[in-house]
Design a protein around this motif. Structure first.
Motif, short mmCIF file in Angstrom:
data_model
loop_
_atom_site.label_atom_id
_atom_site.label_comp_id
_atom_site.label_asym_id
_atom_site.label_seq_id
_atom_site.Cartn_x
_atom_site.Cartn_y
_atom_site.Cartn_z
N ARG A 40 -10.13 12.60 2.54
CA ARG A 40 -10.03 11.53 1.91
C ARG A 40 -9.58 10.28 2.94
O ARG A 40 -9.04 10.66 3.90
CB ARG A 40 -8.55 11.92 0.89
N PHE A 42 -7.59 7.05 3.88
CA PHE A 42 -6.21 6.32 3.49
C PHE A 42 -6.15 5.22 4.44
O PHE A 42 -6.78 5.14 5.67
CB PHE A 42 -5.02 7.24 3.88
N PHE A 43 -5.47 4.05 3.97
CA PHE A 43 -5.22 2.95 4.87
C PHE A 43 -3.81 2.44 4.55
O PHE A 43 -3.05 2.88 3.50
CB PHE A 43 -6.19 1.89 4.46
N ILE A 44 -3.36 1.65 5.29
CA ILE A 44 -1.97 0.86 5.01
C ILE A 44 -2.21 -0.63 4.47
O ILE A 44 -2.94 -1.41 5.12
CB ILE A 44 -0.97 0.97 6.17
N ASP A 45 -1.50 -0.80 3.40
CA ASP A 45 -1.95 -2.05 2.97
C ASP A 45 -0.97 -3.10 3.30
O ASP A 45 -0.12 -2.91 4.23
CB ASP A 45 -2.00 -2.08 1.09
N GLY A 48 2.79 -2.24 3.73
CA GLY A 48 3.18 -1.25 4.69
C GLY A 48 3.06 -0.01 3.77
O GLY A 48 3.40 1.07 4.50
N ASN A 49 2.52 -0.01 2.64
CA ASN A 49 2.32 1.41 1.86
C ASN A 49 1.05 2.04 2.23
O ASN A 49 -0.01 1.32 2.19
CB ASN A 49 2.74 1.00 0.39
N VAL A 50 1.01 3.23 2.25
CA VAL A 50 0.02 4.16 2.44
C VAL A 50 -0.75 4.25 1.08
O VAL A 50 -0.25 4.69 0.11
CB VAL A 50 0.35 5.44 2.95
N GLN A 51 -2.15 3.70 1.08
CA GLN A 51 -2.89 4.02 -0.15
C GLN A 51 -4.13 4.71 0.31
O GLN A 51 -4.62 4.68 1.31
CB GLN A 51 -3.41 2.45 -0.44
N GLU A 52 -4.65 5.38 -1.05
CA GLU A 52 -5.92 6.27 -0.64
C GLU A 52 -7.19 5.02 -1.06
O GLU A 52 -7.17 4.62 -1.98
CB GLU A 52 -5.97 7.32 -1.51
N ASP A 53 -8.05 5.01 -0.27
CA ASP A 53 -9.16 4.13 -0.52
C ASP A 53 -10.16 5.09 -1.39
O ASP A 53 -10.79 5.97 -0.87
CB ASP A 53 -9.81 3.72 0.85
#
Length: 197
Positions: A40, A42-45, A48-53
């Motif tokens: 999977r 992931f990126f940091i928005d 500063g929250n970790v989100q799954e793309d």
């Protein structure tokens, strides 16, 4: 002769062995079912929250390269122009050609054995008498072969258990055929899913 509970125990223990787990991984990769499919991204928005793309996919990277390498190696091993079972005696060579080199059934079984050997690390074949009363050979999937030895240090197998899924029956139940071989005889069993043998 092994009891039913011993047969089940040997099959279950063999399924959990490291050797068979690694062989299943090789088989899975040969079938182009790679680990990358489960990755999977992931990126940091901005906050500063970790989100799954969920819009990007790693599936584009997946390539059956291992399959190509295995098939290439097996084809190379079988590419001898004079065959692969050879003799200096012309009369014997004619018999060997009939059994091995010119026999399409033998070559296809040997292809299966070599493919399994290269992809999983090991594979089996067994001999039997066919309808024409000639010796024939059949590939036995290494994932379904259990060697039962009297002692761990012994090279001699007391029993060989060979199981395979014969068909999918009603209600998607798998029909498993089990053969137990010793030096003198073969016993045949049947199991539906993981039910009673």
């Amino acid at each position: 002769m092994l009891t039913i509970s011993e047969i089940k125990t040997f099959i279950d223990n063999d399924r959990a062995s490291t050797k068979k787990q690694l062989a299943r991984t090789g088989q899975r990769y040969y079938e182009a079912d790679h680990d990358i499919k489960d990755y999977r991204i992931f990126f940091i928005d901005d906050n500063g929250n970790v989100q799954e793309d969920k819009t990007k996919s790693n599936i584009k990277i997946s390539h059956p390269f291992f399959t190509e390498l295995v098939d290439q190696e097996v084809q190379y091993m079988l590419s001898g122009k004079d065959g692969f079972v050879l003799s200096d005696d012309p009369a014997l060579q004619a018999e060997l050609d009939a059994y091995f080199n010119d026999n399409e059934d033998f070559v296809s079984e040997l292809y299966e054995v070599l493919t399994g050997c290269v992809s999983k690390g090991f594979e089996y074949a067994y001999a039997y008498k066919n309808a024409d009363d000639k010796i024939a050979f059949k590939c036995a999937d290494s994932l379904g072969v259990v060697e039962v030895k009297a002692k761990e240090t012994d090279d001699h197998c007391e029993y060989v258990i060979f199981w395979y899924i014969d068909k999918i029956g009603k209600d998607n139940k798998k029909i498993k055929r089990i053969q137990v071989w010793n030096e003198k005889e073969t016993h045949f069993f049947c199991q539906e899913d993981d039910g009673k043998i």
